[in-house]
Design an enzyme around this catalytic site. Structure first.
Site, mmCIF file in Angstrom:
data_model
loop_
_atom_site.group_PDB
_atom_site.id
_atom_site.type_symbol
_atom_site.label_atom_id
_atom_site.label_comp_id
_atom_site.label_asym_id
_atom_site.label_seq_id
_atom_site.Cartn_x
_atom_site.Cartn_y
_atom_site.Cartn_z
ATOM 1 N N GLU A 171 0.744 -1.338 -0.206
ATOM 2 C CA GLU A 171 0.057 -0.482 0.365
ATOM 3 C C GLU A 171 0.829 1.344 -0.278
ATOM 4 O O GLU A 171 1.886 1.555 1.158
ATOM 5 C CB GLU A 171 -1.088 -0.103 1.242
ATOM 6 C CG GLU A 171 -1.894 1.473 1.122
ATOM 7 C CD GLU A 171 -2.657 1.672 0.734
ATOM 8 O OE1 GLU A 171 -2.490 2.837 0.105
ATOM 9 O OE2 GLU A 171 -3.349 1.145 0.310
ATOM 10 N N ASN A 179 -9.784 5.048 -1.598
ATOM 11 C CA ASN A 179 -11.427 5.201 -1.623
ATOM 12 C C ASN A 179 -12.336 4.314 -1.257
ATOM 13 O O ASN A 179 -13.661 5.218 -1.504
ATOM 14 C CB ASN A 179 -11.473 5.477 -3.757
ATOM 15 C CG ASN A 179 -11.064 6.950 -4.051
ATOM 16 O OD1 ASN A 179 -10.449 8.026 -3.557
ATOM 17 N ND2 ASN A 179 -10.689 6.941 -5.334
ATOM 18 N N GLY A 186 -23.236 2.809 0.581
ATOM 19 C CA GLY A 186 -23.924 1.698 0.890
ATOM 20 C C GLY A 186 -22.956 0.709 -0.503
ATOM 21 O O GLY A 186 -22.678 1.368 -1.763
ATOM 22 N N HIS A 428 -19.648 14.067 -8.877
ATOM 23 C CA HIS A 428 -20.316 13.643 -8.125
ATOM 24 C C HIS A 428 -21.303 14.824 -7.650
ATOM 25 O O HIS A 428 -20.284 16.115 -7.882
ATOM 26 C CB HIS A 428 -20.425 12.863 -7.140
ATOM 27 C CG HIS A 428 -20.864 12.422 -5.730
ATOM 28 N ND1 HIS A 428 -22.010 13.003 -4.810
ATOM 29 C CD2 HIS A 428 -21.468 11.190 -6.280
ATOM 30 C CE1 HIS A 428 -22.448 12.816 -5.075
ATOM 31 N NE2 HIS A 428 -22.496 11.173 -4.783
ATOM 32 N N GLU A 441 -24.756 10.495 -1.511
ATOM 33 C CA GLU A 441 -26.088 10.057 -1.817
ATOM 34 C C GLU A 441 -27.504 9.614 -1.608
ATOM 35 O O GLU A 441 -28.714 10.355 -2.049
ATOM 36 C CB GLU A 441 -25.792 9.327 -3.764
ATOM 37 C CG GLU A 441 -26.810 9.687 -4.566
ATOM 38 C CD GLU A 441 -26.517 8.801 -6.399
ATOM 39 O OE1 GLU A 441 -27.158 8.489 -6.803
ATOM 40 O OE2 GLU A 441 -25.550 8.247 -5.816
ATOM 41 N N ARG A 444 -30.135 11.755 -0.329
ATOM 42 C CA ARG A 444 -31.405 12.067 -1.629
ATOM 43 C C ARG A 444 -32.138 10.921 -1.727
ATOM 44 O O ARG A 444 -33.453 11.428 -1.811
ATOM 45 C CB ARG A 444 -30.770 12.802 -3.184
ATOM 46 C CG ARG A 444 -29.970 14.000 -2.930
ATOM 47 C CD ARG A 444 -29.256 14.187 -4.716
ATOM 48 N NE ARG A 444 -27.986 13.950 -4.516
ATOM 49 C CZ ARG A 444 -27.676 12.622 -5.447
ATOM 50 N NH1 ARG A 444 -28.304 13.155 -6.699
ATOM 51 N NH2 ARG A 444 -25.922 12.423 -5.884
ATOM 52 N N ARG A 465 -25.999 10.704 -11.531
ATOM 53 C CA ARG A 465 -25.171 11.105 -11.580
ATOM 54 C C ARG A 465 -24.443 12.100 -12.694
ATOM 55 O O ARG A 465 -24.541 13.450 -12.148
ATOM 56 C CB ARG A 465 -23.552 10.845 -10.455
ATOM 57 C CG ARG A 465 -24.338 9.736 -9.237
ATOM 58 C CD ARG A 465 -22.990 9.054 -8.426
ATOM 59 N NE ARG A 465 -23.260 8.565 -7.394
ATOM 60 C CZ ARG A 465 -21.870 7.539 -6.606
ATOM 61 N NH1 ARG A 465 -21.367 6.917 -7.430
ATOM 62 N NH2 ARG A 465 -22.267 7.719 -5.461
ATOM 63 N N HIS A 567 -15.505 12.459 -8.898
ATOM 64 C CA HIS A 567 -14.877 11.532 -7.898
ATOM 65 C C HIS A 567 -15.301 9.787 -8.309
ATOM 66 O O HIS A 567 -14.180 9.265 -7.468
ATOM 67 C CB HIS A 567 -17.612 10.934 -8.222
ATOM 68 C CG HIS A 567 -17.424 10.432 -6.869
ATOM 69 N ND1 HIS A 567 -16.657 10.360 -5.499
ATOM 70 C CD2 HIS A 567 -18.382 9.316 -6.701
ATOM 71 C CE1 HIS A 567 -17.400 9.826 -4.839
ATOM 72 N NE2 HIS A 567 -18.625 8.731 -5.818
ATOM 73 N N HIS A 568 -14.923 9.497 -9.864
ATOM 74 C CA HIS A 568 -14.557 8.153 -10.298
ATOM 75 C C HIS A 568 -14.037 7.712 -11.706
ATOM 76 O O HIS A 568 -14.551 8.282 -12.385
ATOM 77 C CB HIS A 568 -16.305 7.359 -9.750
ATOM 78 C CG HIS A 568 -15.829 5.543 -9.855
ATOM 79 N ND1 HIS A 568 -15.607 4.667 -8.761
ATOM 80 C CD2 HIS A 568 -15.872 4.743 -10.900
ATOM 81 C CE1 HIS A 568 -15.151 3.524 -9.121
ATOM 82 N NE2 HIS A 568 -15.904 3.281 -10.136
ATOM 83 N N GLU A 597 -11.545 -0.134 -9.034
ATOM 84 C CA GLU A 597 -11.218 1.213 -9.832
ATOM 85 C C GLU A 597 -10.743 0.663 -10.762
ATOM 86 O O GLU A 597 -10.580 2.231 -12.013
ATOM 87 C CB GLU A 597 -11.137 2.374 -8.869
ATOM 88 C CG GLU A 597 -12.023 3.401 -10.077
ATOM 89 C CD GLU A 597 -12.345 4.745 -8.843
ATOM 90 O OE1 GLU A 597 -12.514 5.790 -9.466
ATOM 91 O OE2 GLU A 597 -12.072 4.428 -7.263
ATOM 92 N N ARG A 607 -21.492 5.298 -13.850
ATOM 93 C CA ARG A 607 -21.539 4.621 -12.491
ATOM 94 C C ARG A 607 -22.555 4.210 -11.563
ATOM 95 O O ARG A 607 -22.667 6.101 -10.171
ATOM 96 C CB ARG A 607 -20.544 3.783 -11.620
ATOM 97 C CG ARG A 607 -20.606 2.996 -10.130
ATOM 98 C CD ARG A 607 -18.851 3.562 -9.169
ATOM 99 N NE ARG A 607 -18.995 4.414 -8.667
ATOM 100 C CZ ARG A 607 -19.133 4.501 -7.766
ATOM 101 N NH1 ARG A 607 -20.319 4.174 -7.276
ATOM 102 N NH2 ARG A 607 -18.791 5.559 -6.838
ATOM 103 N N ALA A 612 -20.019 0.861 -6.537
ATOM 104 C CA ALA A 612 -18.993 0.387 -6.533
ATOM 105 C C ALA A 612 -18.394 0.023 -5.146
ATOM 106 O O ALA A 612 -17.644 -1.482 -5.330
ATOM 107 C CB ALA A 612 -18.101 2.103 -5.905
#
Length: 632
Positions: A171, A179, A186, A428, A441, A444, A465, A567-568, A597, A607, A612
């Site tokens: 690492e 990330n 979730g 995002h 998210e 919302r 998104r 974001h991704h 990713e 996505r 993810a």
């Protein structure tokens, strides 16, 4: 003259007497200050308190507390920095990468403690220099080497260790998580027993997805076939509506439609068909994701979230990552932090047989292995690389961890790996406008609305998104306000954390909140009252939203100023369903696997939120098993 000398002597004695009269926590003598002194500073989540132990005006001990700092990120700084301060006697130690705010708070609180001791903090800011000694080069042998200690890497490691393999993870950062630890929502999973605990009421969402598939993707064979299957399942359910309606095929359809149809259908099928089993696998490892809710781009309630002891939802990443790390440690997985891989080793036949890396002091670390698994994440923190593939994102802020530099992609392409969808980079829509902190998210999905500078809604808040972000960027100032009420706050530890961090403005009435937001108060109040009526009617004639949750009518009210951020990265290495990395010509690179990713093809052009975590869990497990089989 004698009288003057005597007076000066008496004054000196009195001064020394006064200095010596301090209590234990502020005692001093000609030798210096000794005792325990405390200072406080503002951290990421709340106050960070540091207590320094001083002996003769030298730092000999240090402790730090910050109960509201982010698990797996800020808590790493709280664990690491006090020991470094005590060891070096300096408050100018390096912060933990990725935990800058907490690190800075620890150093500021330490400075305040020194001030409380009557000392000058500047005297303790001598830079801590490396003594110039480089650790010795080393070689490690293992069955499997994994590059990257995020969700995919640790999931793969646990799986491989349970297959009886010796595993080493490299690492680049000083902490695990990447990330993954920043994930707030979730994990999507289709057709689980936990969905059945909800009363089904998402008919409009299913029908909207089927309509979109028919109108926009009639020429896409995969989407058309999935839509046909889902239509049949939906008709059967309507004839006998028992349980909660969802299916693997509906999850696939949502994922393909969300990805604009360019996803690899086989990878999507693998993701969705293994998602429910992945929830059960996490359960077996002490990671519980049973609370099910709505999320952007999903036709039905499908995102599985963790909750705290009080039943309040919490961030999925900061919950999962420490538990995955604990499982790795129990399984005997060796994790080498601050060790940056820079080359994949190959044999005469082109098979991956290990990794060469650089350690914290510049030493070379070589890991010889029978299989290599890349789980290095994407390149969302490498803004030069982002703009290389998508120039229009130049100048955007990013939500990514510092280690998401794209190095895994570069190492693999150096030995012939192919890539796919590299220009597909997701922004995002709800990134806190001042700090770039990711706002989940899930708010919302649970009923929050987005309000523009004119005090009005402007989009279906639970759309995909890319759509929501584009609509937000088109608004005045390219920002919006995310609005929640007290009922939502009471149900969510996540929102409570945002309030503690100072992200919100508040008001006892819609008008008061509108004033705090700086929008037209009357227009905002009208917008909110209209929205509450739509929730009652379960119909949004303005923007076609189909997920309503509850009215936002419980005072006080809160709003967070948000904007779009990188974001991704959906693009990455080309893999097959067994997570084997493929060359440009589609052939397999023996011994090289990838998950998470760092790969491309799973998410297409966009996505979906919640996919993810599903991605790194499902494909992390597959990579761990596939690498183990190869290394047998």
């Amino acid at each position: 003259m004698r009288k003057r000398i005597a007076a000066l002597a008496l004054a000196s004695v009195m001064a020394l007497s006064l200095i010596g009269c301090g209590g234990k926590s502020n005692s001093a003598s000609s030798a210096g200050v000794s005792g325990d002194f405390t200072g406080t500073a503002k951290g990421m989540g709340g106050d960070v308190t540091v207590t320094l132990t001083l002996t003769d005006s030298k730092i000999t001990g240090c402790t730090a507390e910050g109960v509201d700092e982010t698990q797996g990120i800020g808590t790493l700084a709280l664990d690491q920095l006090p020991g470094q301060i005590a060891e070096t006697g300096s408050i100018a130690v390096d912060g933990v990468t990725g935990a800058t705010i907490t690190s800075d708070a620890i150093k500021e609180a330490a400075a305040a403690a020194l001030t409380a001791a009557g000392l000058n903090p500047d005297d303790f800011k001598t830079a801590v220099e490396n003594n110039g000694e480089k650790a010795e080069d080393s070689t490690v042998d293992a069955d499997i080497v994994i590059v990257g200690a995020g969700g995919a890497g640790m999931t793969a490691a646990i799986t491989a260790a349970e297959e009886g393999k010796s595993v080493v993870i490299l690492e680049s950062q000083s902490m695990v998580g990447g990330n993954s630890v920043r994930a707030t929502g979730g994990m999507n999973a289709g057709k689980t027993v936990y969905q059945d605990e909800n009363e089904f009421g998402e008919a409009a969402g299913v029908e909207k997805t089927l309509k979109t598939a028919a109108e926009k993707y009639a020429d896409n064979e995969t989407i058309t076939a999935l839509a046909k299957t889902v239509s049949e399942q939906w008709a059967e359910y309507q004839a006998n509506p028992t349980g909660y309606f969802d299916s693997v095929e509906l999850m696939e359809l949502d994922t393909m439609v969300g990805g604009k149809g360019i996803n690899d259908p086989e990878l999507v099928e693998t993701l969705c068909s293994n998602s429910a089993d992945a929830i059960d696998w996490l359960d077996e490892h002490g990671i519980t994701l049973h609370n099910v809710a709505s999320f952007g781009g999903a036709s039905v309630k499908r995102i599985h979230r963790p909750v705290d002891a009080d039943g309040k939802t919490i961030s999925v990443g900061s919950y999962m990552i420490p538990l995955l790390q604990e499982n790795c440690e129990k399984a005997g997985v060796q994790i080498l932090l601050n060790t940056t891989a820079n080359e994949i080793l190959t044999d005469a036949n082109g098979a991956a047989v290990g990794v060469k890396a650089t350690g914290a002091s510049g030493e070379t670390v070589t890991v010889n292995a029978k299989a290599v698994v890349l789980t290095t994440g994407g390149f969302g923190a490498n803004l030069d690389m982002v703009t290389e593939y998508k120039p229009e994102l130049k100048g955007f802020m990013t939500t990514n961890a510092a280690g998401a530099q794209g190095q895994g992609i570069e190492m693999a392409t150096a030995i012939g790996a192919g890539t796919v969808d590299m220009d597909q980079i997701q922004i995002h829509p709800t990134v806190e406008a001042n700090t770039a902190a990711l706002i989940t998210e899930g708010l919302r999905g649970d009923g929050a609305v987005l309000i523009n500078a004119e005090g009005k809604r402007f989009i279906d808040e639970v759309g995909t998104r890319d759509v929501v972000s584009a609509a937000e960027i088109a608004q005045t100032g390219s920002y919006s306000w995310l609005v929640v009420d007290q009922a939502m706050v009471d149900a969510s530890s996540v929102i409570q954390g945002y309030i503690k961090k100072g992200y919100t403005v508040t008001g006892e009435t819609y008008e008061e909140l509108g004033k705090a937001m700086g929008v037209d108060e009357a227009a905002f109040a009208e917008t909110m009252n209209t929205w509450n009526g739509y929730v009652d009617a379960k119909n949004d004639p303005d923007f076609g939203r189909t997920s309503f949750a509850n009215k936002l009518d419980t005072a006080p009210y809160y709003a967070i100023k948000v904007t779009a951020g990188v974001h991704h990265t959906m693009g990455g290495l080309t893999i097959n369903t067994n997570t084997e990395v493929l060359k440009e010509d589609g052939s397999v690179i023996p011994g090289l696997f990838a998950a998470g990713e760092v790969t491309g093809g799973v998410h297409g052009a966009n996505r979906l939120g919640g996919n993810a975590v599903a991605d790194f869990t499902v494909f992390g497990r597959i990579a761990g098993k596939a690498a183990s089989d190869y290394a047998a």
